[in-house]
Design a protein around this motif. Structure first.
Motif, PDB file in Angstrom:
ATOM      1  N   UNK A  75       0.730  -1.085   0.164  1.00 25.59           N
ATOM      2  CA  UNK A  75      -0.113  -0.242   0.042  1.00 25.59           C
ATOM      3  C   UNK A  75       0.888   1.433  -0.038  1.00 25.59           C
ATOM      4  N   UNK A  76       1.867   1.394   0.934  1.00 21.63           N
ATOM      5  CA  UNK A  76       2.650   2.542   0.899  1.00 21.63           C
ATOM      6  C   UNK A  76       3.633   2.725  -0.567  1.00 21.63           C
ATOM      7  N   UNK A  82       3.749   4.698  -9.524  1.00 25.91           N
ATOM      8  CA  UNK A  82       2.691   4.112 -10.331  1.00 25.91           C
ATOM      9  C   UNK A  82       2.265   2.661  -9.943  1.00 25.91           C
ATOM     10  N   UNK A  83       1.049   2.306 -10.247  1.00 30.91           N
ATOM     11  CA  UNK A  83       0.804   0.790  -9.703  1.00 30.91           C
ATOM     12  C   UNK A  83       1.707  -0.332 -10.346  1.00 30.91           C
ATOM     13  N   UNK A 172      -4.687  -7.043  -8.159  1.00 30.36           N
ATOM     14  CA  UNK A 172      -4.977  -5.562  -7.915  1.00 30.36           C
ATOM     15  C   UNK A 172      -4.246  -4.582  -8.705  1.00 30.36           C
ATOM     16  N   UNK A 173      -2.847  -4.459  -8.292  1.00 31.84           N
ATOM     17  CA  UNK A 173      -1.897  -3.751  -8.772  1.00 31.84           C
ATOM     18  C   UNK A 173      -1.996  -3.791 -10.198  1.00 31.84           C
ATOM     19  N   UNK A 174      -2.227  -4.933 -10.851  1.00 29.39           N
ATOM     20  CA  UNK A 174      -2.305  -5.305 -12.457  1.00 29.39           C
ATOM     21  C   UNK A 174      -3.319  -4.407 -12.905  1.00 29.39           C
ATOM     22  N   UNK A 180      -4.835   2.853 -15.526  1.00 27.39           N
ATOM     23  CA  UNK A 180      -3.996   3.906 -15.397  1.00 27.39           C
ATOM     24  C   UNK A 180      -3.294   4.115 -16.678  1.00 27.39           C
ATOM     25  N   UNK A 181      -3.518   3.095 -17.601  1.00 29.05           N
ATOM     26  CA  UNK A 181      -2.991   3.141 -19.052  1.00 29.05           C
ATOM     27  C   UNK A 181      -1.673   2.733 -19.170  1.00 29.05           C
TER      28      UNK A 181
END
Length: 252
Positions: A75-76, A82-83, A172-174, A180-181
Motif C-alpha cells: 500500500x505504501x 505508479x501501480x 489488484x496492482x495489475x 492507469x493506461x
C-alpha cells in the motif's frame, strides 16, 4: 500500573508471534509444539495460553500479522509511485522479507500445509475440532486472512494460503496499472493471459528465493524477472520509464 501490564502483555505476545513464526518456518505446523514455542519465547506455557488458546490460533495470528505487513508494504509503495512500479517494488520487498522476516516465511509455509486449513474456505483457517499441541489435526478458530483480498476476485483459483494473498495483491496492482493506461491494450479489456503470467511469476518468487541466496542475488533475480516481463506488458518505448532494480539502486 495498568499501562505497565498492558505493555508487558504486548511484548509477550510479540515474542510469542516471533517464536511461533520461527518454529512454524523451521518445523512446519505439525512439527512445532506449544512447549517449544513457549520456551523459545522465554515464557511459561500458561502465559502462552493466556494469549493464544490453541496452536491454530497462534498460527492464525502469525498468518494475519504477515498479511498485514505485506499489505502495508504494498500500500505504501502504491501511493508513492505508479501501480506497475509499485508491483515491481513489492516484489523486491518480498524478496528482502523472505530473507529476513520469519513471519513472512512462516505464512507461506503455513499456507502450503493442509493439516490446519479449511478446505472449503478461501484461506487457511478452521477445521473440525481443536488443534492439539502435537498438531495432530486442524482447529476451530477463525480463518486468518479471511478479510478483503484473501478471496480470489481475479480468478486465479490455483493459489491458496499466503500465495493467494500475494496473488490477489498482484492482481489488484495489475488492474490498477491497466486502468492507469500503463499496460498494452484497452483499460476495459483485461486479458487473462498476461495477468496469469505475471501473477504466476510473482507467486513463483517465493520458491525461487527460498534457497538462502544472498540479498544481492535476490535483487538480481527479481530485477531479471521484470526485465523479461516489462516488454510484454507495456507499450513499445515505455520500458525505460520503469526501474527493475530495488528502490535503493535508482530513482522511483
Amino acid at each position: 500500573m495498568d499501562q505497565v501490564r498492558q505493555e508487558k502483555a504486548r511484548r509477550t505476545r510479540g515474542r510469542l508471534l516471533e517464536a511461533g513464526a520461527e518454529l512454524f518456518d523451521r518445523s512446519g505446523y505439525a512439527g512445532a509444539t506449544l512447549g517449544e514455542i513457549a520456551a523459545a519465547a522465554g515464557v511459561t506455557k500458561g502465559a502462552l495460553y493466556f494469549h493464544f488458546t490453541s496452536k491454530e490460533e497462534l498460527a492464525g495470528a502469525v498468518f494475519a500479522q504477515a498479511e498485514r505487513s505485506l499489505r502495508a508494504a504494498c500500500g505504501s509503495r502504491r501511493t508513492a509511485t505508479s501501480p506497475l512500479q509499485a508491483l515491481i517494488d513489492a516484489g523486491h520487498w518480498l524478496a528482502d522479507a523472505l530473507g529476513s522476516d520469519p513471519l513472512i516465511r512462516a505464512a507461506f509455509r503455513l499456507g502450503r500445509e493442509g493439516d490446519w486449513q479449511c478446505t472449503g474456505g478461501s484461506g487457511p483457517g478452521s477445521g473440525a475440532g481443536p488443534a492439539s499441541d502435537s498438531g495432530a489435526g486442524p482447529g476451530s478458530g477463525p480463518a486468518p486472512g479471511s478479510g478483503p483480498g484473501s478471496t480470489d476476485p481475479h480468478g486465479f483459483h490455483g493459489f491458496h494460503g499466503f500465495h493467494g494473498v500475494w496473488a490477489g495483491i498482484t492482481g489488484d496492482l495489475l488492474a490498477a496499472a491497466r486502468r492507469a493506461g500503463e499496460l498494452r491494450g484497452r483499460p476495459d479489456a483485461p486479458g487473462p493471459g498476461p495477468d496469469t503470467l505475471v501473477v504466476t511469476a510473482a507467486c513463483g518468487l517465493e520458491v525461487v528465493l527460498a534457497d538462502g541466496c544472498p540479498p544481492e542475488e535476490r535483487a538480481r533475480r527479481v530485477g531479471a524477472l521484470w526485465d523479461w516481463l516489462l516488454p510484454c506488458l507495456v507499450p513499445p518505448g515505455a520500458v525505460g520509464g520503469y526501474r527493475t532494480g530495488p528502490p535503493a539502486l535508482g530513482p522511483a
